[in-house]
Structures are given as structure tokens and as C-alpha cells.
Design an enzyme around this catalytic site. Structure first.
Site, PDB file in Angstrom:
ATOM      1  N   GLU A   1      76.000-110.965  25.263  1.00  0.00           N
ATOM      2  CA  GLU A   1      75.892-110.212  24.011  1.00  0.00           C
ATOM      3  C   GLU A   1      76.450-110.994  22.820  1.00  0.00           C
ATOM      4  O   GLU A   1      77.193-110.455  22.013  1.00  0.00           O
ATOM      5  CB  GLU A   1      76.594-108.860  24.150  1.00  0.00           C
ATOM      6  CG  GLU A   1      75.985-107.984  25.240  1.00  0.00           C
ATOM      7  CD  GLU A   1      76.609-106.601  25.338  1.00  0.00           C
ATOM      8  OE1 GLU A   1      77.789-106.450  25.031  1.00  0.00           O
ATOM      9  OE2 GLU A   1      75.890-105.676  25.743  1.00  0.00           O
TER      10      GLU A   1
ATOM     11  N   ASP B   1      74.410-100.997  32.814  1.00  0.00           N
ATOM     12  CA  ASP B   1      75.576-100.900  31.939  1.00  0.00           C
ATOM     13  C   ASP B   1      76.188 -99.505  31.954  1.00  0.00           C
ATOM     14  O   ASP B   1      76.003 -98.753  30.999  1.00  0.00           O
ATOM     15  CB  ASP B   1      75.154-101.274  30.503  1.00  0.00           C
ATOM     16  CG  ASP B   1      76.340-101.395  29.571  1.00  0.00           C
ATOM     17  OD1 ASP B   1      77.472-101.412  30.054  1.00  0.00           O
ATOM     18  OD2 ASP B   1      76.115-101.476  28.347  1.00  0.00           O
TER      19      ASP B   1
ATOM     20  N   GLU C   1      81.494 -94.035  27.609  1.00  0.00           N
ATOM     21  CA  GLU C   1      80.556 -94.508  26.592  1.00  0.00           C
ATOM     22  C   GLU C   1      79.210 -93.793  26.683  1.00  0.00           C
ATOM     23  O   GLU C   1      78.647 -93.398  25.674  1.00  0.00           O
ATOM     24  CB  GLU C   1      80.379 -96.018  26.749  1.00  0.00           C
ATOM     25  CG  GLU C   1      79.361 -96.588  25.782  1.00  0.00           C
ATOM     26  CD  GLU C   1      79.218 -98.101  25.891  1.00  0.00           C
ATOM     27  OE1 GLU C   1      79.932 -98.721  26.700  1.00  0.00           O
ATOM     28  OE2 GLU C   1      78.373 -98.646  25.157  1.00  0.00           O
TER      29      GLU C   1
HETATM   30  C1  BDP Z   1      78.629-102.291  26.689  1.00  0.00           C
HETATM   31  C2  BDP Z   1      79.268-101.847  25.424  1.00  0.00           C
HETATM   32  C3  BDP Z   1      79.793-102.988  24.601  1.00  0.00           C
HETATM   33  C4  BDP Z   1      80.660-103.867  25.472  1.00  0.00           C
HETATM   34  C5  BDP Z   1      79.838-104.347  26.641  1.00  0.00           C
HETATM   35  C6  BDP Z   1      80.661-105.157  27.646  1.00  0.00           C
HETATM   36  O1  BDP Z   1      78.327-101.115  24.686  1.00  0.00           O
HETATM   37  O2  BDP Z   1      80.513-102.450  23.536  1.00  0.00           O
HETATM   38  O3  BDP Z   1      81.148-104.940  24.734  1.00  0.00           O
HETATM   39  O4  BDP Z   1      79.361-103.248  27.356  1.00  0.00           O
HETATM   40  O5  BDP Z   1      80.974-104.611  28.680  1.00  0.00           O
HETATM   41  O6  BDP Z   1      78.616-101.180  27.522  1.00  0.00           O
HETATM   42  O7  BDP Z   1      80.963-106.313  27.387  1.00  0.00           O
END
Ligand code: BDP
Length: 706
Positions: free
Chosen positions: A297, A371, A399
């Protein structure tokens, strides 16, 4: 007369302040309330035996904290102060160190016993004694007979860690309970007493590590100024058996020291990390190690220099090894390629690296391949990397499960994953056995939970969801514990001892996860939440910066049917699982309904095992989820006022109302949207959906406005 008047006023004040005290339960004390036992027989039996506490071991920060906790706990529970006595007496709680190699075969293990005169807490280390003290207090908080005290307990997973996604500016990534717990501006000079309560809560459930900052890490945490701040926390946590870890930014050498690159094979970069790690250990002698999110990401990582994840992890591991530190390298990676199946990407990146990591590296894998969705099948890496210790990453913060509004007891999600059979070494190769090291004989074992704590007075934003922090700790200690038992423990320690209330709340909690899956993403649907508003629905999301950030990428609804074909005729992400699983899940008639649309694109009119078509089954699950949310609210409202503190009652009641409203919102949005493809009516036995899809889209748009 005058005198009487004062006495009267005084008594009034006393009554008022007692009432205030009773009704002022703001949830701050978590499950460590230690309110006085109101069952006279139990109280008498405890008070008859507990007259003093004696430490028969050298004093240490850990032992002092164990004594302090016992004193506080007993004072509250028994209503009288219990002295600490140097001399051995009968009717005493004795804390004793015993040599290793006997009944207690783990350095954090403990034994509790009772012989009518003495209550013994025995362990081979001070940490074990602290856990024993909390174990005893739990027994007493649950009002269990002393005759049932005898027990020997040891953790099955060695590293039990909270991951805080807290930032230096005070915000928390995916935090729904206020701002950060750590007052960075004040540290290291001001050490908030809340840190002690945080450490007590963790120690009471066996959590022995904490990563204090976000995986999307600021390089600042490795700067000397911040290291001293972290050291102040680490010093306090040490006394509760908790090690401190940091998330690092892979390019920290370029930020902090102006190095031209962060290439893990560049000798200057390697030297930088060695020096940095040496510096950290001078400041924090028992530092635990690093957690790393790399090439994920947008975060930097070794692939930016054409190196592998193993190159990056090993460089850090080499610097940490002389000090006994570890690297927790996250497997949460996925490239922005619309033609790839995201569910296969982390497997494809990491599987080939099995065997390439140094001995002090653990690969930290999220529970599922996407996720932290309300439900996912277990991540295919579990069982697939026998030479690498894999660490579990759960998300305690909700989340995607209603954040701090919905009461969802996550222990059942954790348990479902831990009990999943990977078949990696034949039947019975559960995820729990991968994590506890027993499947592939690893000593380095760990489990992490992304914390749901924040600066809110009640820590988690929702008192009910304190149970998720609690149960994460309990299951990390022993994944075989039954979730209903853990729920009962938590309810008794946090909410009530009234038997009808306990069983009703237990029922509400035990059904809450399935209900949430039903009203959000039943039958294997996933990732259909709102862009930037992960608590709400947006199945119609078709465009985003990346295809795999849309909903359409995942649900694949069309005029024929619904679901992501991950079988051999589709992405074949199913092929990453063991043969036994492929056989079962590859057949749309044999796959458990809960994973159907995760792996199959199913025709709207296909008959499913529940005797209905896909469309009817989908409707049935959405309505069932809503009706359970409604029932939970009714159950809560039927509780007798005497069984729950009024402030706690009101705060949870409000949340349950909102949860019910949002459950309905999810159901309406998803069914109306999917109906545009199925072209079928919602079966007439269900209440009609009053609002239109357009209204619901507009509502989501408003939520998304800044
Ligand atoms: C996702 C989240 C993000 C996190 C990412 C992670 O939306 O904010 O940074 O995972 O785990 O679920 O790195």
C-alpha cells in the site's frame, strides 16, 4: 438539634456519594473492577482463608506488581485490607518460586492450589508469579469455590502481542476509541497512570508484548528523541512482563541520516541498522524487535531496490540477533494489478521465500487472504511455509465490523480461524498448530492483534467490545479455550453476576459475529463496504484508484449470478489450498455456504442446500442478520435494572440501537443493489424495503463528504 442536622446532611451526602459511585461506572476499570462480592457465602469462604499475603521470592518489579495487584484486588473483592506479611502463616496467599522442570514446564506458566489453609501461587519465574496472581484474582472475581482452584496453566503461544496503529500526531489508523493512548508530547517526562492500567489489563490476560506505533510507520520513532519516549513506556511495561517493539519505516536511514538509499544489500545501509539497533538496546535493554510493513500500500521496502522481502528482513534480523531481538515481517502485500486476484498475491510473494529467512524472522500473516473482512477463509500461507515461523495477525479494532458502534464478539472469528484445518500435514493440521509451532516444530511462536484501544474513557469506544481485547489475550494464551467460557468470564468480571443476565448476554455475544456476517457480507461476500467509510455498505462501488479497492472487483454481480470464481475456471486462488480443501470447496454443492461466493460465481436461481435459490438464500441471511441485531437490542432492554450498572446499561443500549439501524441499512443497500442484477423480488414473507437504492446511495455519499 444542630448536631442532628449535620449528621443528617452527612448521611445524605454519604448516600449520594455511594449512589454516585455505584452509578458512575464509566467502563474505565475494564475487567479488573474488583467490586465487593455480594454473595455472602462465597465472601465468607474467601475471607475465612485469606488473611495475609506472603511473597516467598526475592523482591522485583514484577513481584511488587503482583503483590500490589493482589492487595488492590482483595481489598475490593473482600471489602477489607489484606496485609502483606513476611512470616509464613496459615490462612495466607503464598507466592513461591519453584525450580523449573517440575509440574510447570513453561517460564510463564503457573500453578494455583488450595489446601484449606493456604492458597499457593507457584511459578518458576517472576513473570509466572504475576500471571498466577492474575489467575487467582480471576477465579475470585468469578466467585468460584476455592475447592475448584487447583490448576496448572502455561501459554501455548510464546509471543502474544498487541499492535497499536498509533501515530506521532496523536491519531490512530483505524482507531475508533479516541486518539492515541501515548501522550508523545509529554513523554518521557510525564508517565500517565493510564499506562499502568493498560499494562495491568494486558498482564491479566497474558499479553506480553506491544508494538506501540503504526505499521505505516513514521521514521521518527527511530530518532533518539522518540526512543527515549518509548523507553519510558518500556520501563513501566517491563514490570508487567511486557516487551516493547517498534514498527519501522524501511527507508528510515534516508530520512534520519541522509543516506542515498535503503538498499538492504548496501553495506552502508546494513551498518546503519546495526548502529541503530545497538543504540536502541542501550536505551531499551529488553527491546523486543521490529514489525515491518514493506512494499505494501505504498510503503517503501526492499523491492524498491530490486531485493526480496527476505533480503530486507534478514538485514534487520542480523542487526537484532546479537541482542535477542526479532523481526515480524508482514505478509500483507498486494500489487495494483487489476488482472491479479488479490487473494493470491501474498501467497505468491511469500511462498517461494520459505527457508530464505534468518532464524529470528517471523512472517506475520493476516487471518485471511484479503483484509480483516467480517468473514474470510483462512490465509493459504498457513501451513504452506513449514520452514518459517508464521505469526497470526488478527484485527481487534473493528475496521470492517461496525467499528466501535457494533457489538461483535470477535472471539468466535478468532476461534473459527484458529480451528480451521489446513490439511498441510494431513487432517488435523489446524491453523492453531501452525501458530503454536507444533505442526512444524518451531520454538519462535507468536500471535498479534491490532488493538482497539484509544483515549476514550472506556478504552475501546464500546464497553461490549472490551471483550475482544480480553478474548484476544485469553485465546492467545490458549487457543483451545471455549469462546463461551471466555465470554462468561468477561461478563462476570465486567458486567454482572446475575445468572439470567449472564446467560442472556452470553447468548447475545455468541450470536453477534454470525449476525454481523449475515447483515453485512453473508455467503462468502466480501469487501463491499463504503470507500473511506468502512462501517457502511457500498456494493455499487465500481471505480476507485485501484480496481481491487472497489466492491465490484469482489462481488462480480452480473445478470447470471454473484460471486468471485476462484476455482480452476476462474483465478484458481483455491489451488493454493491443500488438495482436500480444493476438493471440498471446489464443488459449489459441497463448499460450506459461508464461503460459497468467495470461491464461486453462482447463478441467481441455483438451488442451494438450504432448499432455496441463491437469491432467496441471500435474502434470508440478510434478514436473519437484522433480526438478530433486533433481538440483541430487545434482550438488552429486558435486563433487570438491578443487574447492570445504569451508566453501562445506557451506553450499550444506545450502541445496540445504532447497530440495529446500521444492520438494516446494510441489508437494504445490498439487497436493493444486488436486485438490479438478479431482477428477482424479495420473498414476500419479509418486511418490504421502504427506501430506494437512490436514497441509500445518497446517504452513503453524504457520509463520505468531508
Ligand atoms: C487495512 C487498513 C489500512 C492498514 C492496512 C494494513 O485499511 O489502514 O494500513 O490494512 O494492515 O486494513 O497495513
Amino acid at each position: 438539634m444542630m448536631k442532628h442536622k449535620y449528621i443528617f446532611l452527612g448521611s445524605l451526602l454519604l448516600i449520594f456519594s455511594t449512589t454516585l459511585h455505584v452509578s458512575a461506572d464509566d467502563g474505565y476499570r475494564l475487567w479488573l473492577k474488583y467490586d465487593k462480592i455480594t454473595d455472602a457465602a462465597i465472601l465468607k469462604s474467601y475471607s475465612g482463608v485469606i488473611k495475609s499475603i506472603s511473597l516467598q521470592a526475592p523482591s522485583s518489579a514484577l513481584n511488587d506488581n503482583a503483590l500490589k495487584e493482589l492487595k488492590t484486588g482483595l481489598h475490593g473483592l473482600l471489602g477489607s485490607s489484606i496485609p502483606i506479611s513476611a512470616a509464613s502463616r496459615s490462612k495466607q496467599i503464598v507466592l513461591q518460586l519453584i525450580p523449573p522442570g517440575g509440574v510447570i514446564d513453561h517460564e510463564e506458566g503457573y500453578r494455583l492450589s488450595y489446601d484449606k489453609k493456604l492458597i499457593r501461587i507457584q511459578a518458576t519465574t517472576d513473570r509466572g508469579l504475576l500471571y498466577g496472581a492474575f489467575g487467582l484474582l480471576r477465579h475470585l472475581q468469578m466467585w468460584l469455590p476455592l475447592e475448584q482452584l487447583d490448576q496448572t496453566r502455561a501459554p501455548k503461544i510464546n509471543l502474544r502481542i498487541l499492535n497499536h496503529w498509533d501515530n506521532p500526531n496523536g491519531t490512530i489508523e483505524r482507531g475508533y476509541a479516541g486518539s492515541t493512548l501515548w501522550k508523545w508530547a509529554d513523554l518521557p517526562d510525564c508517565v500517565d497512570e493510564r499506562y499502568t492500567d493498560y499494562a495491568r489489563a494486558n498482564a491479566s490476560i497474558g499479553i506480553n508484548g506491544t508494538v506501540v506505533n503504526n505499521v505505516n510507520a513514521s521514521a521518527r520513532f527511530l530518532d533518539k528523541e522518540y526512543l527515549y519516549k518509548v523507553a519510558a513506556l518500556a520501563k513501566l511495561f517491563r514490570g508487567y512482563g511486557i516487551k516493547t517493539y517498534l514498527s519501522i519505516r524501511f527507508t528510515a536511514p534516508t530520512y534520519l541520516s541522509g543516506l542515498k538509499s535503503a538498499d538492504p544489500l548496501d553495506p552502508a545501509v546494513r551498518q546503519w541498522w546495526k548502529d541503530k539497533v545497538d543504540e536502541i538496546y542501550q536505551i531499551i535493554p529488553d527491546f523486543g524487535g521490529f514489525l515491518v510493513k514493506a512494499n505494501s500500500e505504498g510503503e517503501p521496502g526492499p523491492q524498491d531496490y530490486n531485493r526480496t522481502h527476505a533480503d530486507g528482513a534478514n538485514m534487520l534480523a542480523e542487526a537484532l540477533a546479537p541482542h535477542g531481538g526479532i523481526v515480524m515481517w508482514r505478509a500483507f502485500v498486494y500489487k495494483a494489478d487489476p488482472n491479479n486476484d488479490r487473494a493470491a498475491e501474498s501467497y505468491n510473494e511469500f511462498k517461494p521465500l520459505d527457508g530464505a529467512f534468518k532464524a529470528n524472522v517471523m512472517v506475520q500473516v493476516k487471518n485471511g487472504p484479503i483484509d480483516f473482512q467480517p468473514r474470510e477463509p483462512f490465509h493459504p500461507l498457513f501451513g504452506a511455509m513449514p520452514q518459517t515461523p508464521l505469526m497470526m495477525e488478527f484485527q481487534i479494532t473493528q475496521e470492517y465490523l461496525g467499528q466501535s458502534t457494533h457489538w461483535v464478539y470477535l472471539a468466535n472469528l478468532f476461534k473459527e480461524v484458529l480451528e480451521s484445518d489446513t490439511y498441510a500435514r494431513g487432517p488435523g493440521s489446524t491453523v492453531a498448530k501452525v501458530i503454536d509451532g507444533s505442526l512444524d516444530h518451531h520454538q519462535l511462536t507468536g500471535i498479534a492483534g491490532v488493538a482497539n484501544t484509544g483515549s476514550d474513557r472506556n478504552w475501546c469506544g464500546h464497553i461490549g467490545n472490551q471483550a475482544n481485547w480480553y478474548s484476544f489475550g485469553r485465546l492467545s494464551w490458549d487457543p483451545s479455550l471455549a469462546t463461551t467460557v471466555i465470554a462468561d468470564e468477561w461478563i462476570k468480571m465486567t458486567l454482572t453476576h446475575q445468572p439470567t443476565a449472564i446467560s442472556m448476554i452470553n447468548d447475545l455475544m455468541m450470536k453477534s459475529h454470525e449476525a454481523c456476517v449475515d447483515y453485512m457480507t453473508p455467503l462468502g461476500l466480501h469487501h463491499i463496504m463504503g470507500e473511506s467509510i468502512h462501517f457502511g455498505p457500498q456494493p455499487w462501488l465500481e471505480k476507485s484508484r485501484r480496481a481491487d479497492w472497489t466492491s465490484a472487483y469482489y462481488h462480480r454481480a452480473d445478470s447470471v449470478g454473484l460471486g468471485f470464481d476462484r476455482t480452476i475456471t476462474g483465478s484458481n486462488a483455491l489451488g493454493l489450498y491443500a488438495k482436500e480443501i480444493q476438493q471440498r470447496w471446489g464443488d459449489p454443492d459441497k463448499i460450506p455456504l459461508q464461503y460459497l461466493l468467495w470461491f464461486h460465481h453462482v447463478a441467481w436461481d441455483k438451488q442451494l442446500p438450504e432448499g432455496k435459490t441463491l437469491w432467496e438464500t441471500l435474502c434470508a441471511h440478510y434478514y436473519k442478520g437484522v433480526s438478530q441485531a433486533t433481538k440483541a437490542l430487545q434482550q438488552w432492554q429486558s435486563l433487570k435494572p438491578s443487574s447492570i450498572d445504569p451508566e453501562v446499561y445506557a451506553s450499550i443500549e444506545g450502541k445496540l440501537k445504532r447497530q440495529q439501524w446500521e444492520a438494516e441499512w446494510w441489508k437494504d443497500a445490498c439487497l436493493l443493489y444486488f436486485q438490479t442484477y438478479s431482477k428477482m423480488d424479495v420473498p414476500s414473507q419479509y418486511p418490504k424495503i421502504i427506501r430506494s437504492l437512490e436514497e441509500l446511495k445518497e446517504l452513503v455519499r453524504l457520509y463520505q463528504m468531508r
